[in-house]
Write an enzyme that holds these catalytic residues in place. Sequence first.
Site, PDB file in Angstrom:
ATOM      1  N   ASN A   9       0.874  -1.177   0.000  1.00 46.90           N
ATOM      2  CA  ASN A   9       0.000   0.000   0.000  1.00 46.90           C
ATOM      3  C   ASN A   9       0.906   1.221   0.000  1.00 46.90           C
ATOM      4  O   ASN A   9       1.514   1.537   1.018  1.00 46.90           O
ATOM      5  CB  ASN A   9      -0.882  -0.046   1.262  1.00 46.90           C
ATOM      6  CG  ASN A   9      -1.668   1.234   1.476  1.00 46.90           C
ATOM      7  OD1 ASN A   9      -1.759   2.080   0.588  1.00 46.90           O
ATOM      8  ND2 ASN A   9      -2.246   1.381   2.669  1.00 46.90           N
ATOM      9  N   TRP A  10       0.988   1.877  -1.159  1.00 50.09           N
ATOM     10  CA  TRP A  10       1.913   3.005  -1.273  1.00 50.09           C
ATOM     11  C   TRP A  10       1.406   4.282  -0.611  1.00 50.09           C
ATOM     12  O   TRP A  10       2.131   5.271  -0.529  1.00 50.09           O
ATOM     13  CB  TRP A  10       2.227   3.281  -2.758  1.00 50.09           C
ATOM     14  CG  TRP A  10       3.170   2.299  -3.368  1.00 50.09           C
ATOM     15  CD1 TRP A  10       3.820   1.273  -2.730  1.00 50.09           C
ATOM     16  CD2 TRP A  10       3.591   2.254  -4.741  1.00 50.09           C
ATOM     17  NE1 TRP A  10       4.618   0.598  -3.622  1.00 50.09           N
ATOM     18  CE2 TRP A  10       4.498   1.174  -4.866  1.00 50.09           C
ATOM     19  CE3 TRP A  10       3.289   3.004  -5.874  1.00 50.09           C
ATOM     20  CZ2 TRP A  10       5.101   0.849  -6.076  1.00 50.09           C
ATOM     21  CZ3 TRP A  10       3.889   2.683  -7.075  1.00 50.09           C
ATOM     22  CH2 TRP A  10       4.785   1.613  -7.178  1.00 50.09           C
ATOM     23  N   LYS A  11       0.144   4.273  -0.222  1.00 47.47           N
ATOM     24  CA  LYS A  11      -0.431   5.484   0.405  1.00 47.47           C
ATOM     25  C   LYS A  11      -0.167   6.699  -0.496  1.00 47.47           C
ATOM     26  O   LYS A  11      -0.164   6.561  -1.711  1.00 47.47           O
ATOM     27  CB  LYS A  11       0.106   5.655   1.827  1.00 47.47           C
ATOM     28  CG  LYS A  11      -0.082   4.373   2.646  1.00 47.47           C
ATOM     29  CD  LYS A  11       0.201   4.545   4.110  1.00 47.47           C
ATOM     30  CE  LYS A  11      -0.043   3.205   4.810  1.00 47.47           C
ATOM     31  NZ  LYS A  11       0.111   3.294   6.258  1.00 47.47           N
ATOM     32  N   GLU A  97      -6.573   4.707   8.009  1.00 47.70           N
ATOM     33  CA  GLU A  97      -6.312   6.131   7.758  1.00 47.70           C
ATOM     34  C   GLU A  97      -7.524   6.796   7.120  1.00 47.70           C
ATOM     35  O   GLU A  97      -7.798   7.968   7.351  1.00 47.70           O
ATOM     36  CB  GLU A  97      -5.057   6.294   6.879  1.00 47.70           C
ATOM     37  CG  GLU A  97      -3.800   6.036   7.702  1.00 47.70           C
ATOM     38  CD  GLU A  97      -2.632   5.472   6.915  1.00 47.70           C
ATOM     39  OE1 GLU A  97      -2.635   5.525   5.674  1.00 47.70           O
ATOM     40  OE2 GLU A  97      -1.695   4.960   7.574  1.00 47.70           O
ATOM     41  N   GLU A 167      -5.411  -4.944  10.667  1.00 48.81           N
ATOM     42  CA  GLU A 167      -4.358  -3.969  10.925  1.00 48.81           C
ATOM     43  C   GLU A 167      -4.630  -3.261  12.242  1.00 48.81           C
ATOM     44  O   GLU A 167      -5.424  -2.314  12.277  1.00 48.81           O
ATOM     45  CB  GLU A 167      -4.319  -2.932   9.798  1.00 48.81           C
ATOM     46  CG  GLU A 167      -4.083  -3.534   8.432  1.00 48.81           C
ATOM     47  CD  GLU A 167      -3.493  -2.503   7.470  1.00 48.81           C
ATOM     48  OE1 GLU A 167      -2.379  -2.736   7.005  1.00 48.81           O
ATOM     49  OE2 GLU A 167      -4.133  -1.470   7.233  1.00 48.81           O
ATOM     50  N   GLY A 173       2.627   2.074  10.878  1.00 45.96           N
ATOM     51  CA  GLY A 173       3.604   3.148  10.716  1.00 45.96           C
ATOM     52  C   GLY A 173       4.300   3.526  12.016  1.00 45.96           C
ATOM     53  O   GLY A 173       4.970   4.543  12.102  1.00 45.96           O
ATOM     54  N   SER A 213       3.478  -2.307  10.323  1.00 43.00           N
ATOM     55  CA  SER A 213       4.932  -2.428  10.506  1.00 43.00           C
ATOM     56  C   SER A 213       5.495  -3.787  10.096  1.00 43.00           C
ATOM     57  O   SER A 213       6.394  -4.317  10.747  1.00 43.00           O
ATOM     58  CB  SER A 213       5.324  -2.070  11.948  1.00 43.00           C
ATOM     59  OG  SER A 213       4.914  -0.751  12.260  1.00 43.00           O
ATOM     60  N   GLY A 234       2.868  -1.191   4.273  1.00 38.85           N
ATOM     61  CA  GLY A 234       2.917   0.238   3.963  1.00 38.85           C
ATOM     62  C   GLY A 234       4.350   0.673   3.711  1.00 38.85           C
ATOM     63  O   GLY A 234       4.901   0.489   2.625  1.00 38.85           O
ATOM     64  N   GLY A 235       4.984   1.216   4.744  1.00 39.48           N
ATOM     65  CA  GLY A 235       6.325   1.784   4.620  1.00 39.48           C
ATOM     66  C   GLY A 235       7.323   0.900   3.885  1.00 39.48           C
ATOM     67  O   GLY A 235       8.046   1.370   2.996  1.00 39.48           O
TER      68      GLY A 235
HETATM   69  P1  PGA Z   1       2.918   0.172   7.689  1.00 40.27           P
HETATM   70  O1  PGA Z   1       1.431   0.408   7.085  1.00 40.27           O
HETATM   71  O2  PGA Z   1       3.421  -1.104   7.074  1.00 40.27           O
HETATM   72  O3  PGA Z   1       3.704   1.375   7.255  1.00 40.27           O
HETATM   73  O4  PGA Z   1       2.757   0.063   9.167  1.00 40.27           O
HETATM   74  C1  PGA Z   1       0.560  -0.654   6.899  1.00 40.27           C
HETATM   75  C2  PGA Z   1      -0.737  -0.154   6.329  1.00 40.27           C
HETATM   76  O5  PGA Z   1      -1.186   0.924   6.727  1.00 40.27           O
HETATM   77  O6  PGA Z   1      -1.355  -0.805   5.482  1.00 40.27           O
END
Ligand code: PGA
Length: 250
Positions: A9-11, A97, A167, A173, A213, A234-235
């Site tokens: 998920n590149w956000k 989010e 999640e 994050g 994470s 994500g990250g």
């Molecule tokens: P993260 O995000 O891996 O940066 O914690 C996960 C997500 O929000 O899908």
Amino acid sequence: MRRPLIAGNWKMYKTPAEGLDFVRQLAPLVDGVNDRDIMIAPAFPALETVAGALKSTSVALGAQDLFWEAEGAYTGQVAPRMLVACGCRYVIIGHSERRQYFGETDETVRRKLRAAVQAGLAPVVCVGETEKEREAGQTFPILDKQIQNGLEGLIADELALLVIAYEPVWAIGTGKTATVGQAQEAHRFIRSQVARLLGSPLASAMRILYGGSVKPENISELMAMADIDGALVGGASLKPDSFSSIVKFK
Ligand code: PGA
């Protein structure tokens, strides 16, 4: 028996050019990986460019959100068939989010889920408790409510492509990961609730991803758990080397 799915998920990161650059680096790193599914979800403006670059790979494209109407005067929204036209096969729905900053609720999740299903997109529905809720012992009731309300009105046949992402909000994050025990316990609970609502064939075939994470260092122990079928990353999905290491977990 459930095929693992590693989803990035590149956000709100990466322009089309940056997405293209990522895919060019990722492609050789995941070449030949064919016992698991891989998906990346860029921001809307990068979808088409990334789709083009993914054509020669086994990586699927996803979107991070959608709107439930087919078309109309809805400034700023994106319709399911627009995502399909851009090459999307998956769509993330109800990410925490979006719930936290953009007012999404179980009700909007339900409408989006229905629209995704009708468009033939594989929905990745996100659920998870906040830190406060966990501390108050509310994790299971919250998950139960999110699942029950989010899936309401849909039948098992319509949800064959359903993916759920657990999640815990406090792990997104933050560098804090749920322990594998906490994650497995939540995943098993989610599967049992889906079995109760929609029957065990769907529940046992459905993939449940862990998110929060996820890194190359913790993916293997997560994937060793019975009810963890993949990850929503994500990250660590923003760099080809860390994402490909996660994809290639052993
Ligand atoms: P993260 O995000 O891996 O940066 O914690 C996960 C997500 O929000 O899908």
